[in-house]
Design an enzyme around this catalytic site. Structure first.
Site, PDB file in Angstrom:
ATOM      1  N   LEU A 288     -30.513 -12.994  18.701  1.00 51.34           N
ATOM      2  CA  LEU A 288     -31.247 -11.816  19.150  1.00 51.34           C
ATOM      3  C   LEU A 288     -32.341 -12.349  20.058  1.00 51.34           C
ATOM      4  O   LEU A 288     -33.312 -12.969  19.595  1.00 51.34           O
ATOM      5  CB  LEU A 288     -31.848 -11.050  17.967  1.00 51.34           C
ATOM      6  CG  LEU A 288     -32.697  -9.823  18.305  1.00 51.34           C
ATOM      7  CD1 LEU A 288     -31.856  -8.769  19.001  1.00 51.34           C
ATOM      8  CD2 LEU A 288     -33.326  -9.249  17.038  1.00 51.34           C
TER       9      LEU A 288
ATOM     10  N   CYS B 111     -32.441 -14.177  14.366  1.00 47.50           N
ATOM     11  CA  CYS B 111     -31.058 -14.562  14.569  1.00 47.50           C
ATOM     12  C   CYS B 111     -30.358 -14.719  13.230  1.00 47.50           C
ATOM     13  O   CYS B 111     -30.910 -14.455  12.174  1.00 47.50           O
ATOM     14  CB  CYS B 111     -30.985 -15.889  15.341  1.00 47.50           C
ATOM     15  SG  CYS B 111     -31.915 -15.880  16.881  1.00 47.50           S
TER      16      CYS B 111
ATOM     17  N   GLY C 293     -35.814 -17.217  13.544  1.00 45.48           N
ATOM     18  CA  GLY C 293     -37.220 -16.903  13.342  1.00 45.48           C
ATOM     19  C   GLY C 293     -38.037 -17.076  14.601  1.00 45.48           C
ATOM     20  O   GLY C 293     -37.520 -17.046  15.711  1.00 45.48           O
TER      21      GLY C 293
END
Length: 632
Positions: A51, A2, A76
């Site tokens: 994401l 992200c 992460g």
């Protein structure tokens, strides 16, 4: 994977403008195309771009506890989140989602700052505690995920995954940092303890920073470091089996995802090892991808296809031209700071290929640093044997004199470049290794600078950070010190920056099982003979894979992504080289001797000398200075 950003008013809880946090997220949308979120509180604003990888429906961020007193924005993956969740639930914590993000919130409540010691993953996050009015910034042990921050004149602390996020804040002054230019010319990238924009800092790998409202901003603190001070004493066969188990666990833990997952496969030792272990842990064919070149000397697709057939992977390859310089401007924009590792171009292409079918891809990054796989490690090891035998005074007198008169032959094969070896033997190990990892030697850098720039540097020398890292390393042997410095400087500054920016450019999450910290800690304890033996580095890693990978593949000469930059500047990019010697951003800084640069460009174009790598550095620097500071 992200993007994160935020604003924290350190001195007072004055309101944060929501529009400013949104503006900081906007230029990083490629990092999180699946959604965005904001959380605003008194004197604090946190932003997130997502994401989606794990808990696709319930992992939205910024994420708050049910009580609303803790909020986190996180970039992460925490690979051991399931184990941590079970432990926290046993202690009475109640979870509302299936995401790894929530483990950070409950971990902070249970263990405070010590919770980071329990996290196995790649991460950069900001956690705000409303009770203590504190903002906790944290970066993973190796610096896989980036985190930039800056203190502004109005007393606010701003942070973002990428530099462009900070630059979107109107309170950040855009002024170039001359020492970072020196660092960049030396290494080809701007190290993590430096930044091309004055006043901007990068949280270092393995560091955290706790900012508390009403208190002065403290310096970051290190929570983890790699140590080479101890040695494993087990028998070689035991070490081999231990390594295999740690490799299996590292790969297996990184295969957890709620989206399609695959791997980069170059056909080299590192990526082939990862694919072999993925195949052991997958019921479906592993999805692999390879980028090849239409020049036989640079192409590894045959090796990759051989590994793909061996493990029955769903393999895709694509041939590109090594003259793929059409990406230069796009790549320069993604790096923000100048970045001259030309392998970024094929790295972008392989990420682009992978993203067509997967959202997560495992790579072999980190193995060379952990297991002594670079050719320079072999050279350093051999040179140190000579340094042990001959006193420093003798080496300086003999090798220093020979090195001074030996003709310079950058054009020759490496084994014929005796001048470099002689000069290295004349120096101590740290100075020699610091020079070996560089791109542009100190004398040439000094010659490129004007008197104004040399005066402005005030004695700053890029190599000093490598020398200091090696001399202060928790280590026993010279090769320990070289690996330590590479892990602290080269790995986050070049390798991981390249992979992060190029994978995020196409919204792909890259994972590095070779950088599981338990695996690297074990590798750092290996006797030198288990890392380097004869003419081979990564000895134990290769030995442990002999029953899974062909011997000729394991022990073939190392290759890497190659780009013919020297040829570019005698052909299609000759105009770029001439342009930087004219009315360019470099000229506007008044830091460079433009007549000398013009001569370098012309002698290179004519074939009288080879300055391809330096010209590539200067072009990328010119683009960065023009874009960041309006100097173009």
């Amino acid at each position: 994977m992200c993007g994160i950003a935020g604003i924290f008013h350190v001195g007072t809880a004055k309101p944060v403008e929501e529009a400013r946090v949104r503006a900081m997220l906007a230029p990083m949308e490629h990092r999180g195309p699946d959604g965005s979120g904001l959380w605003m509180g008194p004197g604090i604003g946190l932003g997130h771009l997502r994401l989606s990888i794990i808990d696709l429906g319930g992992g939205a961020q910024p994420m708050a506890t049910s009580e609303g007193d803790l909020v986190v924005t996180f970039n992460g993956e925490i690979y051991n989140f399931a184990d941590l969740r079970s432990e926290l639930e046993e202690r009475g914590h109640v979870f509302r989602t299936q995401s790894d993000t929530e483990v950070i919130l409950h971990g902070w409540r249970q263990w405070g700052e010590q919770c980071v010691d329990r996290l196995n993953g790649m991460f950069a996050f900001a956690l705000y505690d409303l009770r203590t009015q504190s903002l906790w910034l944290v970066r993973d042990r190796f610096g896989v995920k980036p985190l930039h921050y800056a203190s502004l004149a109005d007393g606010s602390l701003i942070f973002a995954s990428e530099l462009k996020g900070l630059l979107a804040h109107p309170g950040l002054r855009r002024e170039p940092e001359l020492t970072a230019v020196e660092d960049y010319l030396a290494y080809g990238y701007v190290p993590d303890d430096s930044c091309i924009v004055k006043g901007v800092k990068k949280l270092a790998a393995g560091e955290h920073l706790l900012a508390v409202r009403g208190r002065p901003l403290p310096a970051p603190r290190r929570y983890w470091d790699i140590s080479f001070a101890d040695r494993e004493t087990a028998r070689p066969e035991v070490l081999e089996e231990t390594l295999r188990e740690k490799l299996r666990d590292a790969v297996r833990s990184r295969m957890v995802a709620d989206v399609p997952l695959g791997a980069f496969l170059s056909g080299g030792v590192d990526s082939s090892t990862v694919v072999a272990l993925m195949a052991e842990n997958s019921r479906q064919p592993v999805r692999t991808c390879t980028i090849g070149f239409d020049v036989a000397a640079l192409d590894e697709t045959a090796h990759a296809e051989r590994v793909a057939r061996r493990f029955g992977t769903d393999h895709r390859s694509r041939i590109v031209s090594p003259d793929d310089f059409s990406l230069i401007d796009r790549i320069a924009d993604h790096f923000d700071e100048p970045f001259a590792d030309a392998s970024a171009l094929p790295t972008f292409r392989v990420c682009e290929l992978a993203r067509e079918t997967v959202t997560v891809a495992l790579s072999g990054d980190g193995a060379d640093e952990a297991f002594a796989g670079y050719r320079r490690h072999l050279f350093q090891h051999r040179e140190e044997m000579t340094r042990r035998v001959l006193p420093a005074g003798v080496r300086r007198a003999v090798f220093g004199s020979l090195g001074a008169i030996y003709p310079k032959a950058d054009w020759a094969p490496r084994f014929l470049r005796a001048r470099t070896t002689l000069q290295a033997l004349a120096a101590d190990g740290a100075e020699a290794y610091a020079a070996s990892v560089g791109v542009t030697p100190a004398p040439l850098r000094a010659a490129l600078f004007t008197d104004l720039a040399r005066s402005g540097l005030q004695g700053h020398r890029a190599e000093d950070r490598y020398v200091a890292a090696m001399r202060n390393a928790p280590a026993r042997d010279a090769i320990d010190r070289a690996q330590y410095a590479d892990i602290k400087i080269w790995l986050p500054g070049d390798i991981l920056t390249k992979t992060d920016r190029m994978s995020m450019a196409v919204s792909l999450e890259a994972r590095e099982p070779m950088l599981d910290h338990r695996l690297v800690e074990f590798a750092a304890r290996l006797p030198v003979r288990q890392r380097i033996r004869g003419r081979s580095g990564k000895y134990l890693l290769k030995k442990s894979m002999e029953d899974r990978l062909p011997l000729d593949l394991l022990y073939r000469p190392k290759m890497g992504f190659a780009t013919p930059v020297s040829e570019w500047f005698r052909g299609a990019l000759a105009g770029e080289a001439r342009a930087i010697a004219g009315g360019s951003a470099l000229a506007r800084t008044e830091w460079f001797d433009m007549r000398r640069i013009a001569r370098l460009a012309e002698t290179h174009r004519s074939g009288l000398s080879d300055h391809g790598r330096l010209l590539w550095q200067l072009v990328m620097l010119d683009k960065a200075l023009g874009r960041l500071f309006g100097l173009g």
